[in-house]
Structures are given as C-alpha cells and as structure tokens.
Design a protein around this motif. Sequence first.
Motif, PDB file in Angstrom:
ATOM      1  N   CYS A 140      73.617  35.938  51.559  1.00  0.00           N
ATOM      2  CA  CYS A 140      72.879  34.967  50.823  1.00  0.00           C
ATOM      3  C   CYS A 140      71.335  35.235  51.365  1.00  0.00           C
ATOM      4  CB  CYS A 140      73.240  33.775  51.213  1.00  0.00           C
ATOM      5  SG  CYS A 140      74.972  33.336  50.525  1.00  0.00           S
ATOM      6  N   CYS A 141      71.194  36.391  51.996  1.00  0.00           N
ATOM      7  CA  CYS A 141      69.635  36.558  52.330  1.00  0.00           C
ATOM      8  C   CYS A 141      68.703  36.657  51.359  1.00  0.00           C
ATOM      9  CB  CYS A 141      69.645  37.558  53.432  1.00  0.00           C
ATOM     10  SG  CYS A 141      69.712  39.259  52.667  1.00  0.00           S
ATOM     11  N   GLY A 142      67.644  35.954  51.296  1.00  0.00           N
ATOM     12  CA  GLY A 142      66.433  36.115  50.300  1.00  0.00           C
ATOM     13  C   GLY A 142      66.849  34.904  49.408  1.00  0.00           C
ATOM     14  N   SER A 143      67.647  34.170  49.290  1.00  0.00           N
ATOM     15  CA  SER A 143      67.988  32.988  48.503  1.00  0.00           C
ATOM     16  C   SER A 143      66.968  31.921  48.305  1.00  0.00           C
ATOM     17  CB  SER A 143      69.405  32.494  48.917  1.00  0.00           C
ATOM     18  OG  SER A 143      70.567  33.318  48.574  1.00  0.00           O
ATOM     19  N   PHE A 144      66.325  31.862  49.793  1.00  0.00           N
ATOM     20  CA  PHE A 144      65.388  30.585  50.000  1.00  0.00           C
ATOM     21  C   PHE A 144      63.981  31.094  50.022  1.00  0.00           C
ATOM     22  CE2 PHE A 144      69.645  28.693  50.755  1.00  0.00           C
ATOM     23  CZ  PHE A 144      69.163  27.590  50.103  1.00  0.00           C
ATOM     24  N   LYS A 145      63.622  32.468  49.431  1.00  0.00           N
ATOM     25  CA  LYS A 145      62.439  33.172  49.364  1.00  0.00           C
ATOM     26  C   LYS A 145      61.773  33.156  48.046  1.00  0.00           C
ATOM     27  CE  LYS A 145      62.798  36.106  53.324  1.00  0.00           C
ATOM     28  NZ  LYS A 145      62.729  37.523  53.859  1.00  0.00           N
TER      29      LYS A 145
END
Length: 308
Positions: free
Chosen positions: A46-51
């Motif tokens: 889920c990396c990048g989901s909160f960028k």
Amino acid sequence: MAERLICLPDRVVALKFRQTSSDILNDLLINLDKGNKENLNNLHKCCGSFKQKNLIEYAFMMTEELGLDPLVGYHAVELLQRFMVRRVWDCLATPTAGGAAGDEPASYEDAIFDRLKDNFPLIIFSSVQLANKLFLHSHKIHINAAVLFLRSIGVRASKQTVLESELMVFKGLEFNLNVPNPLTYVEVLLEVLGYNEPDVPIENLYQRCLNVLQFVTLERTAIYEALLRVTTQSVSPSREQREKFVTVTEDCMLLGVGVIAVATFICLFQDWEEVVEELSHITGISMRSIKDFFHVALMHIISSPEEI
C-alpha cells in the motif's frame, strides 16, 4: 554532506557545500544507497497511498508556517506515509475496529477512514513534530506554540492530546524515524557532484533543485504515471507492470538524480550532458533511466511553468 547553518526560524536554512572530505562523502553515499535498497526491498503493497498532493501540501504548509527547514517537511511526508499504511492495515485486520461483524467490507473500510480522518490534521502535525526532532539545527516546537498553531488552522487540541498524538505516531512507527528522505539524497548527490566536478556551481543549482523537487513531489502521481507508460511503452500498463513499478516511485536515488538533471538543464544547459553522465557514474543508475525521468518531469514543468 553540505553543512547546515543555524538560523532564525523565519529564515531559510543556508547550506555550505564543499565542506566534507571525500572519505565521509563516500561513506554517506554508500549508506544512502544501502538505505534506499533496503527500503525498496521491504515496500508495503500500500506504499504511496498517502502521498496525495493535498496531504503533501498540508505537511509542507505546516513546515513553512512553523519556520522549519524544508528537510523537515519531506521527512514528515515519509513518516506520515509509513504510519498511516500501518495504522489502516492494522484496523482492517481487526474486526472490532469497525462496525458490526455483518457489515459489508466497503462499509467497514468507510467506517475506518471516517474515524481516522477526524484526527488526520493532528496526525500530520505529529509527523512534522517527530521529523523536526531529528534535525538538531531546527528550532523546537514548544507545546504551547503547538496548541496555538493547531488552533489557528481550526484544530482544537489540548496539550495532553498533542502529546498523546505524537506518542501514538511514534509507537506506530515502531520508534523508527530513520527513513529515506528525498531532499537528503539531493543534497548528498549535489555535494558529491561538486567534489567530482568543481566547476559546477552547486550553490546556485541547489535552489533550483528545491523548486524542482517540490514540484515533482506535489505532482508525483501524474509524473510517475507518465513515466510508467514510457517505461512499459504502453498506454494501458497491466496490473503486474504497475505492481513492479512501485519500486520506481519509491526510489529516492532515482528521484535525486532526476531532480538534479532537470535543475541542471534549466540553469546550466551547456553542462547538462556532462552532469548527467557524472550522476550516472556516481549512482550506477543508467543514463537511459535518468533521461526518461528527466524528459517526463520537464514536460510536466513546461505545461505548468508558473509552478517553478
């Protein structure tokens, strides 16, 4: 790396380049490369989901309003990303965190996000607080100032709530604040470039790099989507191609050389090819990869000239 000068909170932190020995620079570069590779090898799906752009702008706004070093803002974004992915993942894995057991998955997820969004501004602020504590030259955010600042942006929080939020984020990160920071990569790469190529005006190039990095960070979704299509030579990349491409979106070394390549083209067009070759030599990243990133980023800058 470049030496940071202590300054008043409302002034930009000045850097003095060409102050570091070759041995220390070599160790710094090796450590950054190692940290970057370790991060890429352990990416959460889920990396990048909160960028997202609005979240990054919010963190940058807080950093600027509090008179902190830009480095703090970039680090806060990385901390926020890691904390939120872990927090949401933990909530999804805990049935009692949502509604009733018979709820539909979509409703359950919506309930989790509804609960988290109420505290989101405070979580972002806590990420900024923790990032700021990593850098000794940054001024301390006193608890009274923190409460007043939060109130000024419409967040009502007591001193106790602010402290508890910071501790919650710190625990959620498993007390690990040492994560890759794109601005650090840019600064170290510039320092190495200045050592290897003494005629390159690193100090002048640095300011343009700050502008380019901010633009690329805010427009990362569009830029990396375009880069994905260039890399795969497909207008509709497959799911598998997208999953493999995640490592590119989180590669701080590639981002660093790409930003410097764009800044050099803008400021020192006549030296651009030489600088790109040197960056490739320093990092081991192929000329093709650097130029692909450069072309995509530059095209987006040209289409939004008021941003740089």
